[in-house]
Enzyme design. Structure first.
Site, mmCIF file in Angstrom:
data_model
loop_
_atom_site.group_PDB
_atom_site.id
_atom_site.type_symbol
_atom_site.label_atom_id
_atom_site.label_comp_id
_atom_site.label_asym_id
_atom_site.label_seq_id
_atom_site.Cartn_x
_atom_site.Cartn_y
_atom_site.Cartn_z
ATOM 1 N N CYS A 9 70.535 35.123 51.737
ATOM 2 C CA CYS A 9 70.380 35.016 50.287
ATOM 3 C C CYS A 9 70.512 36.437 49.750
ATOM 4 O O CYS A 9 71.170 37.260 50.375
ATOM 5 C CB CYS A 9 69.066 34.333 49.901
ATOM 6 S SG CYS A 9 67.565 35.244 50.309
ATOM 7 N N ARG A 15 64.198 32.590 49.723
ATOM 8 C CA ARG A 15 64.939 31.461 50.264
ATOM 9 C C ARG A 15 65.299 31.599 51.736
ATOM 10 O O ARG A 15 64.975 30.721 52.545
ATOM 11 C CB ARG A 15 66.208 31.213 49.439
ATOM 12 C CG ARG A 15 65.916 30.770 48.018
ATOM 13 C CD ARG A 15 67.169 30.708 47.179
ATOM 14 N NE ARG A 15 67.692 32.062 46.933
ATOM 15 C CZ ARG A 15 68.813 32.326 46.285
ATOM 16 N NH1 ARG A 15 69.566 31.336 45.833
ATOM 17 N NH2 ARG A 15 69.208 33.574 46.082
ATOM 18 N N ASP A 117 67.837 30.655 42.996
ATOM 19 C CA ASP A 117 66.872 31.686 43.358
ATOM 20 C C ASP A 117 65.585 31.512 42.550
ATOM 21 O O ASP A 117 65.607 31.593 41.326
ATOM 22 C CB ASP A 117 67.483 33.068 43.083
ATOM 23 C CG ASP A 117 66.681 34.195 43.689
ATOM 24 O OD1 ASP A 117 65.560 33.957 44.192
ATOM 25 O OD2 ASP A 117 67.183 35.332 43.670
#
Length: 144
Positions: A9, A15, A117
Protein backbone atom coordinates in the site's frame (compact mmCIF):
# COMPACT_ATOMS: atom_id res chain seq x y z
CA UNK A 1 3.26 -22.14 -6.51
CA UNK A 2 3.46 -19.01 -4.40
CA UNK A 3 6.04 -19.25 -1.60
CA UNK A 4 6.52 -15.55 -0.88
CA UNK A 5 3.60 -13.09 -0.90
CA UNK A 6 4.06 -9.33 -0.59
CA UNK A 7 1.28 -6.85 0.24
CA UNK A 8 1.77 -3.25 -0.87
CA UNK A 9 0.00 0.00 0.00
CA UNK A 10 1.34 3.51 0.52
CA UNK A 11 2.43 4.02 4.12
CA UNK A 12 2.69 0.35 5.17
CA UNK A 13 0.96 1.08 8.47
CA UNK A 14 -2.76 0.33 7.83
CA UNK A 15 -3.84 -1.83 4.91
CA UNK A 16 -0.82 -3.87 3.85
CA UNK A 17 0.28 -4.92 7.35
CA UNK A 18 -3.30 -5.84 8.26
CA UNK A 19 -3.69 -7.94 5.12
CA UNK A 20 -0.26 -9.47 5.81
CA UNK A 21 -1.34 -10.61 9.29
CA UNK A 22 -4.68 -11.90 7.96
CA UNK A 23 -3.15 -13.99 5.15
CA UNK A 24 -0.32 -15.28 7.34
CA UNK A 25 -2.88 -16.61 9.82
CA UNK A 26 -4.99 -18.08 7.02
CA UNK A 27 -2.01 -19.93 5.53
CA UNK A 28 -0.42 -20.98 8.81
CA UNK A 29 1.52 -24.22 8.50
CA UNK A 30 1.81 -24.08 4.70
CA UNK A 31 5.37 -22.74 4.65
CA UNK A 32 4.45 -19.55 2.81
CA UNK A 33 6.21 -16.29 3.67
CA UNK A 34 3.92 -13.24 3.87
CA UNK A 35 5.25 -9.70 4.19
CA UNK A 36 4.36 -6.11 3.35
CA UNK A 37 5.96 -2.86 2.25
CA UNK A 38 4.93 0.65 1.25
CA UNK A 39 5.37 2.78 -1.84
CA UNK A 40 5.84 5.78 0.45
CA UNK A 41 6.38 3.95 3.71
CA UNK A 42 6.46 5.60 7.11
CA UNK A 43 9.64 3.60 7.69
CA UNK A 44 10.00 2.15 11.17
CA UNK A 45 6.48 3.05 12.29
CA UNK A 46 4.26 0.41 13.86
CA UNK A 47 0.81 -0.50 12.65
CA UNK A 48 -1.88 2.15 13.01
CA UNK A 49 -3.67 1.89 16.39
CA UNK A 50 -7.15 1.48 14.88
CA UNK A 51 -5.94 -1.16 12.41
CA UNK A 52 -4.28 -3.02 15.30
CA UNK A 53 -7.44 -2.79 17.43
CA UNK A 54 -9.48 -4.41 14.64
CA UNK A 55 -6.92 -7.19 14.22
CA UNK A 56 -7.01 -7.90 17.96
CA UNK A 57 -10.82 -8.00 17.91
CA UNK A 58 -10.52 -10.72 15.26
CA UNK A 59 -7.98 -12.72 17.24
CA UNK A 60 -4.96 -11.44 15.31
CA UNK A 61 -2.01 -9.21 16.19
CA UNK A 62 0.13 -6.79 14.20
CA UNK A 63 2.16 -5.44 17.14
CA UNK A 64 5.51 -6.60 15.78
CA UNK A 65 5.07 -4.82 12.43
CA UNK A 66 7.49 -2.07 11.40
CA UNK A 67 6.84 -0.20 8.15
CA UNK A 68 9.40 -0.59 5.37
CA UNK A 69 9.91 0.98 1.98
CA UNK A 70 9.48 -1.24 -1.06
CA UNK A 71 12.65 -1.82 -3.09
CA UNK A 72 13.93 -4.05 -5.88
CA UNK A 73 15.13 -6.76 -3.49
CA UNK A 74 11.76 -6.99 -1.73
CA UNK A 75 9.90 -7.08 -5.05
CA UNK A 76 12.37 -9.56 -6.50
CA UNK A 77 11.90 -12.06 -3.69
CA UNK A 78 8.09 -12.01 -3.96
CA UNK A 79 6.25 -14.59 -6.07
CA UNK A 80 2.99 -12.65 -5.76
CA UNK A 81 2.48 -8.94 -5.07
CA UNK A 82 -0.96 -7.86 -3.89
CA UNK A 83 -1.86 -4.17 -3.88
CA UNK A 84 -4.83 -2.20 -2.61
CA UNK A 85 -5.42 0.19 -5.52
CA UNK A 86 -4.87 0.25 -9.28
CA UNK A 87 -2.46 3.15 -8.92
CA UNK A 88 -0.25 0.87 -6.79
CA UNK A 89 -0.18 -1.73 -9.58
CA UNK A 90 0.77 1.00 -12.07
CA UNK A 91 3.44 2.45 -9.78
CA UNK A 92 5.09 -0.95 -9.34
CA UNK A 93 5.04 -1.46 -13.11
CA UNK A 94 6.80 1.92 -13.50
CA UNK A 95 9.53 1.34 -10.92
CA UNK A 96 9.97 -2.41 -11.42
CA UNK A 97 8.59 -3.59 -14.79
CA UNK A 98 9.91 -7.09 -14.08
CA UNK A 99 7.37 -7.38 -11.23
CA UNK A 100 4.31 -6.34 -13.24
CA UNK A 101 3.39 -9.91 -14.26
CA UNK A 102 3.07 -10.98 -10.64
CA UNK A 103 1.30 -7.88 -9.32
CA UNK A 104 -2.47 -7.86 -8.78
CA UNK A 105 -5.14 -6.18 -6.71
CA UNK A 106 -6.04 -7.85 -3.42
CA UNK A 107 -9.63 -7.41 -4.66
CA UNK A 108 -8.93 -9.24 -7.95
CA UNK A 109 -11.55 -11.94 -7.27
CA UNK A 110 -14.12 -9.26 -6.33
CA UNK A 111 -14.22 -7.72 -9.83
CA UNK A 112 -10.82 -6.01 -9.34
CA UNK A 113 -12.18 -4.09 -6.38
CA UNK A 114 -9.97 -1.41 -4.90
CA UNK A 115 -9.52 -1.04 -1.15
CA UNK A 116 -9.50 2.63 -0.07
CA UNK A 117 -7.00 4.09 2.37
CA UNK A 118 -8.51 4.57 5.86
CA UNK A 119 -5.49 6.51 7.18
CA UNK A 120 -6.48 9.44 9.42
CA UNK A 121 -10.16 8.53 9.13
CA UNK A 122 -12.63 7.42 11.78
CA UNK A 123 -13.08 3.83 12.91
CA UNK A 124 -16.02 3.08 10.53
CA UNK A 125 -13.66 3.61 7.56
CA UNK A 126 -11.21 1.11 9.08
CA UNK A 127 -14.03 -1.38 9.69
CA UNK A 128 -15.15 -1.10 6.06
CA UNK A 129 -11.58 -1.58 4.80
CA UNK A 130 -11.07 -4.54 7.15
CA UNK A 131 -14.13 -6.28 5.67
CA UNK A 132 -12.92 -5.66 2.11
CA UNK A 133 -9.46 -6.98 2.94
CA UNK A 134 -10.88 -10.04 4.72
CA UNK A 135 -12.89 -10.90 1.59
CA UNK A 136 -9.84 -10.43 -0.62
CA UNK A 137 -7.58 -12.48 1.65
CA UNK A 138 -10.15 -15.29 1.83
CA UNK A 139 -10.42 -15.35 -1.96
CA UNK A 140 -6.64 -15.45 -2.51
CA UNK A 141 -6.11 -18.05 0.24
CA UNK A 142 -8.07 -20.56 -1.86
CA UNK A 143 -5.29 -20.42 -4.47
CA UNK A 144 -2.53 -21.67 -2.17
Amino acid sequence: MFKNVLFVCVGNICRSPSAEVMLRQSLEGKGIQVSSAGLGALVGHGIDATAQALLVEHGLNGDSHRARQIDDAILGSADLVLTMERKHVHRIAEVAPQASGKTFLLGKWQQDREIPDPYRQQRPAFEHVYRLMAEGVESWARHF
